[in-house]
Scaffold this motif. Structure first.
Motif, PDB file in Angstrom:
ATOM      1  N   PRO A  97       0.817  -1.216   0.000  1.00  0.00           N
ATOM      2  CA  PRO A  97       0.000   0.000   0.000  1.00  0.00           C
ATOM      3  C   PRO A  97       0.851   1.267   0.000  1.00  0.00           C
ATOM      4  CG  PRO A  97      -0.665  -1.540   1.737  1.00  0.00           C
ATOM      5  CD  PRO A  97       0.657  -1.997   1.221  1.00  0.00           C
ATOM      6  N   GLY A  98       0.204   2.381  -0.343  1.00  0.00           N
ATOM      7  CA  GLY A  98       0.762   3.698  -0.116  1.00  0.00           C
ATOM      8  C   GLY A  98       0.316   4.234   1.226  1.00  0.00           C
ATOM      9  N   ASP A  99       0.961   5.299   1.691  1.00  0.00           N
ATOM     10  CA  ASP A  99       0.591   5.907   2.970  1.00  0.00           C
ATOM     11  C   ASP A  99      -0.873   6.338   2.961  1.00  0.00           C
ATOM     12  OD1 ASP A  99       3.209   5.633   3.818  1.00  0.00           O
ATOM     13  OD2 ASP A  99       3.764   7.699   3.327  1.00  0.00           O
ATOM     14  N   ASP A 100      -1.507   6.222   4.122  1.00  0.00           N
ATOM     15  CA  ASP A 100      -2.869   6.741   4.343  1.00  0.00           C
ATOM     16  C   ASP A 100      -3.890   6.137   3.384  1.00  0.00           C
ATOM     17  OD1 ASP A 100      -1.988   8.719   6.340  1.00  0.00           O
ATOM     18  OD2 ASP A 100      -1.009   9.667   4.619  1.00  0.00           O
ATOM     19  N   SER A 101      -3.687   4.893   3.006  1.00  0.00           N
ATOM     20  CA  SER A 101      -4.625   4.236   2.097  1.00  0.00           C
ATOM     21  C   SER A 101      -5.583   3.343   2.873  1.00  0.00           C
ATOM     22  CB  SER A 101      -3.863   3.425   1.046  1.00  0.00           C
ATOM     23  OG  SER A 101      -2.945   2.539   1.652  1.00  0.00           O
ATOM     24  N   VAL A 102      -6.711   3.024   2.219  1.00  0.00           N
ATOM     25  CA  VAL A 102      -7.774   2.237   2.849  1.00  0.00           C
ATOM     26  C   VAL A 102      -8.156   1.100   1.911  1.00  0.00           C
ATOM     27  CG1 VAL A 102     -10.149   2.263   3.704  1.00  0.00           C
ATOM     28  CG2 VAL A 102      -8.650   4.249   4.095  1.00  0.00           C
ATOM     29  N   PHE A 103      -8.325  -0.108   2.478  1.00  0.00           N
ATOM     30  CA  PHE A 103      -8.718  -1.285   1.702  1.00  0.00           C
ATOM     31  C   PHE A 103      -9.971  -1.862   2.345  1.00  0.00           C
ATOM     32  CE2 PHE A 103      -4.298  -0.511   1.098  1.00  0.00           C
ATOM     33  CZ  PHE A 103      -4.053  -0.790  -0.243  1.00  0.00           C
ATOM     34  N   LEU A 104     -11.096  -1.809   1.598  1.00  0.00           N
ATOM     35  CA  LEU A 104     -12.390  -2.255   2.103  1.00  0.00           C
ATOM     36  C   LEU A 104     -12.912  -3.394   1.240  1.00  0.00           C
ATOM     37  CD1 LEU A 104     -14.153   1.198   2.616  1.00  0.00           C
ATOM     38  CD2 LEU A 104     -12.978  -0.172   4.351  1.00  0.00           C
ATOM     39  N   GLY A 105     -13.530  -4.365   1.877  1.00  0.00           N
ATOM     40  CA  GLY A 105     -14.141  -5.455   1.141  1.00  0.00           C
ATOM     41  C   GLY A 105     -15.650  -5.341   1.120  1.00  0.00           C
ATOM     42  N   ALA A 106     -16.247  -5.662  -0.020  1.00  0.00           N
ATOM     43  CA  ALA A 106     -17.699  -5.811  -0.096  1.00  0.00           C
ATOM     44  C   ALA A 106     -18.098  -7.118   0.577  1.00  0.00           C
ATOM     45  CB  ALA A 106     -18.132  -5.814  -1.557  1.00  0.00           C
ATOM     46  N   PRO A 107     -19.361  -7.291   0.912  1.00  0.00           N
ATOM     47  CA  PRO A 107     -19.797  -8.605   1.396  1.00  0.00           C
ATOM     48  C   PRO A 107     -19.415  -9.687   0.382  1.00  0.00           C
ATOM     49  CG  PRO A 107     -21.513  -6.970   1.734  1.00  0.00           C
ATOM     50  CD  PRO A 107     -20.456  -6.302   0.918  1.00  0.00           C
TER      51      PRO A 107
END
Length: 678
Positions: A97-107
């Motif tokens: 990842p890069g700094d300050d990144s977010v990884f979200l999963g769908a159901p």
């Protein structure tokens, strides 16, 4: 115990009827009888509660092979669409990842390593958030030993939450500075659910300020690392290493194939609060060569049944305090105490209760220290430099101050990890011997003891000094506890005594505590310490007396790896004896003496063992003699029933006979047992 109810029900985590009678002999009812639904994270499956559509501005990651996808942009949100995501076939294919990144999963979003990729998320980015993902099948066999799959590089500021991380090799999650893992199911991974490691920092903790909250951690160590690397100490639910400031709260830690929660090596300032720790194969919480912790309002049930049966030579407790304690010189912001406090916990049918232990040979720069390159926080350099000399019992580095100056203060004190200022108060301990699969001496015990061997000439410590310190001078105490069931209490080398003896002088433990179990003095399986009996760890207390030499020899082993080899050095009779005047502690009553002997070389046909009984004033009361007749080069067992006379407080042994110079007698597995244990 009313304080316990107030704390727990007030916290709301384990809320139950305010009328629950904690001191009642009946286990029915009460806040501790049922696990709260909020802690059943794996059943609740909150990793399926991620956003059903991509958040505004998010980068959509489609299901399928995401090899080559640009995951390295800083300050971006990535949304994983429903379905299975892979990262290609290369072992080092991973998300950086890069700094300050977010990884979200769908159901329904799954990140699958296919047992091809070693790591899922790695690199040095800071302030990364990963949430609502199932992460599985990373690692290839045992390639991930002591490595992490999520946050492989233990980078700073990561928040990992609502994850289902399972069937990964190594540790599912690694933690770095100011990391949080919460509301996640960490299950059936090869080594750990959670672990951490960053290189040592001279004079400072490698990792600081972590939070482990409301996770279910179960079934980890599927790869059975203790069998793979004997004695590695590298398995279980969670392993904390060189951390300052950890908040470990409201976790359900159960059925791990090893230790539940294990803080090992220079951990400082820990809070373990409101965790439910159940049915782990080994210890529930192990706090090892570490400092300043509060362990409060936790539930411990049925822990260490497997390890207690596998190793019957020492207690297998729900909580193991090993060379750890409180020190006012170190941080206590998280724990709230410069002591090591164990308070207001509930224990039910663990193999044993709490063990406070110190190894006399474990100090920095000693081969008795398994964390070889680490020293205590009070000695510079805290990182032991090369070169290392691992040839026991020499120091690892003979230029380090914990060798050159260890006999002088402050090194004499500060080169050791001490079990001191441990306060065990306000807990409830229940034990039912008909439920627990007991074996050996240490089932159903509380322990405050020390062991080791006086076999390092350069070390300023002795076993007897450490035993004296841990029992009487180090500020360790059990007070205000409630006991239900038949408990024993171990001190000294680990010999067990009754409730009445434990509370009386000179031990004076358990002020303000209550007890409803048997007060009979428990039988002692062997008055001799393990090394004197079996020679496995050292020569024990055996010493040449006259016209003889003694050695711990592999060629003299009856069972195990070592036995006692006695060689005649002069004519006209020989003798050997125990060298720990006035002998080992024991008491009056029926005894059975047993041992195995043989000729190491043909010649010595007969010998005599003298059993010397002394009173509390060290005066000899009586001597019993046991003849060893008909010795040959084959092992022969000798047994004798004796009665230690009234007033007996100590027992010692002498062994002698005739022989020619160079003749050898082998002796092994020597036992002086209370007859009930025979």
């Amino acid at each position: 115990m009313s304080a316990l109810l107030a704390l727990v029900t007030g916290a709301g985590l384990l809320a139950g009827p305010a009328t629950a009678a904690v001191a009642d002999d009946s286990a029915a009812g009460g806040w501790y009888t049922e696990l709260p639904d909020t802690m059943k994270v794996c059943d609740n499956a909150t990793w399926q509660d991620g956003p059903a559509g991509a958040p505004q501005g998010a980068i959509v990651v489609p299901a399928g092979d995401n090899a080559g996808f640009d995951f390295g942009q800083s300050g971006k949100t990535y949304w994983f669409a429903p379905g299975t995501h892979t990262l290609g076939d290369e072992q080092y294919s991973q998300i950086s990842p890069g700094d300050d990144s977010v990884f979200l999963g769908a159901p329904g979003a799954i990140l699958d390593g296919q047992n091809k990729n070693l790591y899922a998320f790695s690199g040095g980015a800071s302030n990364v958030r990963i949430a609502y993902l199932e992460v599985r099948n990373f690692g290839r066999g045992k390639d991930n030993n002591n490595e992490g799959v999520i946050n492989h590089d233990a980078s700073s500021g990561w928040v990992m939450e609502h994850l289902y991380a399972h069937h990964n090799d190594g540790a599912a999650v690694f933690l770095g500075n100011t990391n949080t893992i919460r509301n996640s199911c960490l299950k059936d991974n090869g080594q750990y659910g959670i672990s951490m490691y960053r290189p040592q920092i001279e004079g400072d903790a490698a990792i600081k300020d972590i939070v482990v909250h409301n996770n279910e951690i179960s079934g980890n160590n599927q790869d059975d690392w203790e069998a793979e690397i004997e004695g590695c100490g590298c398995s279980g639910g969670v392993k904390f290493w060189d951390v300052e400031g950890a908040t470990v709260t409201q976790n359900y830690v159960h059925d791990n194939l090893g230790v539940g929660l294990w803080a090992d090596t220079n951990n400082i300032d820990f809070l373990f609060d409101r965790n439910w720790i159940e049915h782990n194969e080994s210890i529930g919480i192990w706090y090892e060569i570490s400092y300043n912790a509060t362990i409060t309002r936790n539930v411990f049930k049925r822990n260490a049944w497997v390890s207690g049966n596998d190793n019957q030579g020492s207690p297998a407790p729900a909580i193991y305090i090993s060379e750890s304690g409180g020190d006012a010189r170190l941080a206590s912001d998280t724990s709230g105490s410069t002591d090591l406090r164990i308070s207001d916990n509930y224990f039910e049918d663990n193999f044993s209760g709490i063990s406070i232990f110190e190894n006399a040979n474990r100090f920095c720069n000693s081969n008795g220290n398994t964390s070889k390159t680490y020293c205590t926080p009070f000695v510079a350099p805290t990182v032991i430099p090369e070169p290392y000399d691992f040839e026991y019992p020499n120091p690892i580095n003979d230029a380090h101050p914990c060798y050159t100056s260890i006999a002088n203060e402050p090194q004499r004190t500060d080169c050791r990890w001490h079990s001191r200022n441990v306060k065990v108060t306000g807990n409830e301990f229940r034990f039912d011997r008909s439920v627990v699969p007991c074996a050996g001496t240490y089932c159903g015990v509380q322990a405050l003891y020390a062991q080791g061997a006086d076999n390092m000439p350069w070390a300023p410590y002795t076993v007897s000094e450490i035993q004296q310190d841990i029992m009487f001078d180090a500020g360790n105490s059990f007070t205000g506890n409630t006991y239900v069931g038949d408990w024993k209490f171990a001190k000294g080398w680990g010999e067990t005594i009754s409730w009445d003896a434990w509370r009386s002088a000179p031990y004076n433990q358990e002020a303000g505590s209550t007890y409803n179990g048997s007060t009979e003095e428990p039988p002692v399986p062997n008055a001799l310490d393990a090394d004197t009996s079996t020679l496995e760890g050292s020569i024990g207390q055996w010493s040449a007396w006259y016209s003889s030499s003694v050695e711990r020899s592999a060629d003299a082993a009856h069972e195990g790896d070592y036995g006692l080899r006695i060689a005649v050095t002069e004519a006209n009779g020989w003798g050997v004896a125990l060298d720990n005047w006035p002998g080992f502690e024991t008491r009056a009553g029926a005894k059975q003496i047993s041992f195995w002997a043989r000729q190491g070389t043909p010649g010595i046909a007969d010998a005599t063992i003298s059993v010397l009984w002394r009173d509390s004033e060290q005066e000899l009361i009586r001597t019993d003699e046991i003849p060893l007749s008909g010795l040959t080069t084959s092992w022969k067992e000798f047994t004798q029933q004796l009665t230690a006379p009234s007033g007996t407080a100590a027992v010692s042994l002498e062994l002698g006979g005739d022989g020619s110079v160079g003749e050898i007698l082998d002796l092994d597995d020597i036992v002086i047992a209370d007859e009930e244990n025979a």
